[in-house]
Design an enzyme around this catalytic site. Structure first.
Site, short mmCIF file in Angstrom:
data_model
loop_
_atom_site.label_atom_id
_atom_site.label_comp_id
_atom_site.label_asym_id
_atom_site.label_seq_id
_atom_site.Cartn_x
_atom_site.Cartn_y
_atom_site.Cartn_z
N SER A 16 0.83 -1.21 0.00
CA SER A 16 0.00 0.00 0.00
C SER A 16 0.86 1.26 0.00
O SER A 16 2.03 1.23 0.41
CB SER A 16 -0.89 -0.03 1.26
N LEU A 18 3.14 4.35 0.10
CA LEU A 18 4.51 4.68 -0.31
C LEU A 18 5.29 3.42 -0.69
O LEU A 18 6.09 3.45 -1.63
CB LEU A 18 5.22 5.43 0.83
N ASP A 37 4.16 -7.65 3.89
CA ASP A 37 3.03 -6.86 4.41
C ASP A 37 2.09 -7.79 5.17
O ASP A 37 2.12 -9.01 5.01
CB ASP A 37 2.28 -6.17 3.25
N VAL A 59 6.24 -7.22 10.83
CA VAL A 59 7.64 -6.84 11.11
C VAL A 59 7.98 -6.89 12.60
O VAL A 59 9.16 -6.78 12.96
CB VAL A 59 8.00 -5.44 10.52
N SER A 152 9.45 10.27 9.11
CA SER A 152 8.34 11.20 8.92
C SER A 152 8.86 12.57 9.36
O SER A 152 9.77 12.66 10.19
CB SER A 152 7.16 10.80 9.81
N TYR A 165 4.62 8.24 17.94
CA TYR A 165 4.95 8.24 16.52
C TYR A 165 6.24 9.02 16.27
O TYR A 165 7.15 8.54 15.58
CB TYR A 165 3.79 8.85 15.73
N LYS A 169 9.86 7.61 14.84
CA LYS A 169 10.44 8.10 13.59
C LYS A 169 11.77 8.82 13.84
O LYS A 169 12.68 8.77 13.00
CB LYS A 169 9.44 9.01 12.87
N1 LIG Z 1 1.32 9.03 4.05
C1 LIG Z 1 1.93 9.98 4.72
O1 LIG Z 1 1.53 11.15 4.66
C2 LIG Z 1 3.16 9.66 5.54
C3 LIG Z 1 3.86 10.73 6.10
C4 LIG Z 1 4.98 10.48 6.86
C5 LIG Z 1 5.41 9.18 7.05
N2 LIG Z 1 4.71 8.16 6.52
C6 LIG Z 1 5.21 6.80 6.77
O2 LIG Z 1 5.31 6.12 5.55
C7 LIG Z 1 5.13 4.72 5.76
C8 LIG Z 1 4.10 4.21 4.79
O3 LIG Z 1 2.89 4.87 5.05
P1 LIG Z 1 1.68 4.92 3.99
O4 LIG Z 1 1.07 6.26 4.09
O5 LIG Z 1 2.12 4.36 2.71
O6 LIG Z 1 0.66 3.94 4.76
P2 LIG Z 1 -0.20 2.70 4.25
O7 LIG Z 1 -1.10 2.38 5.39
O8 LIG Z 1 -0.81 2.99 2.91
O9 LIG Z 1 0.88 1.55 4.06
C9 LIG Z 1 1.54 0.96 5.16
C10 LIG Z 1 1.58 -0.53 4.94
O10 LIG Z 1 2.30 -1.09 6.05
C11 LIG Z 1 1.66 -2.29 6.41
N3 LIG Z 1 1.95 -2.60 7.80
C12 LIG Z 1 1.50 -1.96 8.91
N4 LIG Z 1 1.94 -2.56 10.02
C13 LIG Z 1 2.71 -3.61 9.61
C14 LIG Z 1 3.43 -4.63 10.28
N5 LIG Z 1 3.45 -4.71 11.62
N6 LIG Z 1 4.10 -5.54 9.54
C15 LIG Z 1 4.07 -5.48 8.19
N7 LIG Z 1 3.39 -4.56 7.50
C16 LIG Z 1 2.71 -3.63 8.19
C17 LIG Z 1 0.19 -2.03 6.17
O11 LIG Z 1 -0.54 -3.26 6.03
C18 LIG Z 1 0.20 -1.19 4.91
O12 LIG Z 1 0.05 -1.98 3.74
C19 LIG Z 1 4.75 4.56 7.24
O13 LIG Z 1 5.91 4.19 7.96
C20 LIG Z 1 4.30 5.96 7.63
O14 LIG Z 1 4.51 6.20 9.00
C21 LIG Z 1 3.58 8.37 5.76
#
Ligand SMILES: NC(=O)c1ccc[n+]([C@@H]2O[C@H](COP(=O)([O-])OP(=O)(O)OC[C@H]3O[C@@H](n4cnc5c(N)ncnc54)[C@H](O)[C@@H]3O)[C@@H](O)[C@H]2O)c1
Length: 259
Positions: A16, A18, A37, A59, A152, A165, A169
């Site tokens: 999903s 990023l 995932d 993870v 982040s 959080y 990070k």
């Molecule tokens: N989207 C944003 O604005 C944003 C901003 C800053 C940081 N981030 C960071 O980017 C990363 C990706 O975020 P995203 O927005 O793509 O989120 P998302 O929810 O679309 O994707 C995250 C994925 O991680 C998987 N996941 C969650 N916990 C897990 C675990 N314990 N083991 C294995 N897989 C697991 C989920 O199933 C999901 O598919 C995260 O670390 C998030 O903190 C996102």
């Protein structure tokens, strides 16, 4: 590192947002991808589409991560690239008073859960992947592999409710140079991206007025980041052999306000 079919990559959180965008970009460059995932349905479908392999991995579990690397390496070979995107957040104040006057504090199990997934989970995958990369022959320039983590902007400007959080990070950001130094003699580079607000499924589910307000708060461009823009930087970190030990914000110049 030249990206082509001779290279394998593992992307955690690859089903999903990023992680998915990065897996798509790596696959488009010819790299063989392994997706770790929890989301089996989306992960299996994407792995099929990209000709890669899906591994159901939490993870936070040593056994899952070991089994995931074993499955991925059997299917596509030892990874030279690891991209850590698996992560979650929560929003709870350190201590607070309700309208009724009830005083509560941040439950420690909720704090620990975020640290276990975002920080310890990231390190678990780094340590086990790096050990695998050390078995690889170095490329022409002495490089064995590259590791990219997702922090982040909350590592630097955490908002109200983000104690767990932002700690998780900031931990990822803080260990980046240390791990790059640990692995430098073996030719493995390590970098971390600190995204601002990106239009991933979580954010896309927010009401239009919330998304509009968030977009307006970005200095330029006045919109949320697109996941391919994250993937583009991740691929540059793979390709550019001098990119090492760095923590880079990717955020349209946003500085998050307290709330
Ligand atoms: N989207 C944003 O604005 C944003 C901003 C800053 C940081 N981030 C960071 O980017 C990363 C990706 O975020 P995203 O927005 O793509 O989120 P998302 O929810 O679309 O994707 C995250 C994925 O991680 C998987 N996941 C969650 N916990 C897990 C675990 N314990 N083991 C294995 N897989 C697991 C989920 O199933 C999901 O598919 C995260 O670390 C998030 O903190 C996102």
């Amino acid at each position: 590192m030249k990206l082509d079919a001779s290279v394998a990559a593992v992307i955690t959180g690859g089903a999903s947002g990023l992680g998915e965008a990065t897996a798509r970009a790596l696959a488009a460059a010819g790299v063989k991808v392994g997706l770790f995932d929890l989301n089996e349905e989306k992960g299996e479908a994407l792995a099929r589409e990209l000709g890669g392999v899906f591994c159901k991995v939490n993870v936070t579990s040593d056994a899952d991560v070991d089994a995931g690397f074993a499955k991925s390496r059997a299917a596509i070979g030892q990874e030279r690239i690891l991209v850590n995107c698996a992560g979650i957040g929560n929003a709870i104040k350190t201590a607070s008073r309700s309208k009724e006057g009830e005083i509560k504090h941040f439950p420690l199990d909720a704090f620990d859960k975020i640290i276990q997934i975002n920080l310890v989970g990231t390190f678990r995958c780094i340590a086990k992947s790096a050990a695998g990369m050390l078995t690889l022959a170095p490329l022409e320039d002495g490089e064995r592999g590259v590791i990219i983590n997702t922090g982040s902007v909350a590592a630097q400007d955490g908002q109200i409710g983000q104690a767990a959080y932002s700690a998780s990070k900031a931990g990822v950001a803080g260990m980046t140079l240390t791990i790059a130094r640990d692995l430098s003699s073996e030719g493995v580079r390590v970098n971390t991206i600190l995204p601002g607000i990106f239009a991933t499924p979580l954010m896309n589910a927010a009401p239009e007025n919330v998304k509009a307000a968030l977009s307006a708060s970005v200095p330029f461009p006045k919109r949320l980041g697109n996941p391919p823009e994250f993937a583009s930087l991740a691929l540059e970190m793979c390709r550019n052999g001098y990119f090492n030990g760095e923590v880079v914000r990717l955020d349209g110049a946003i500085r998050m306000p307290p709330r």
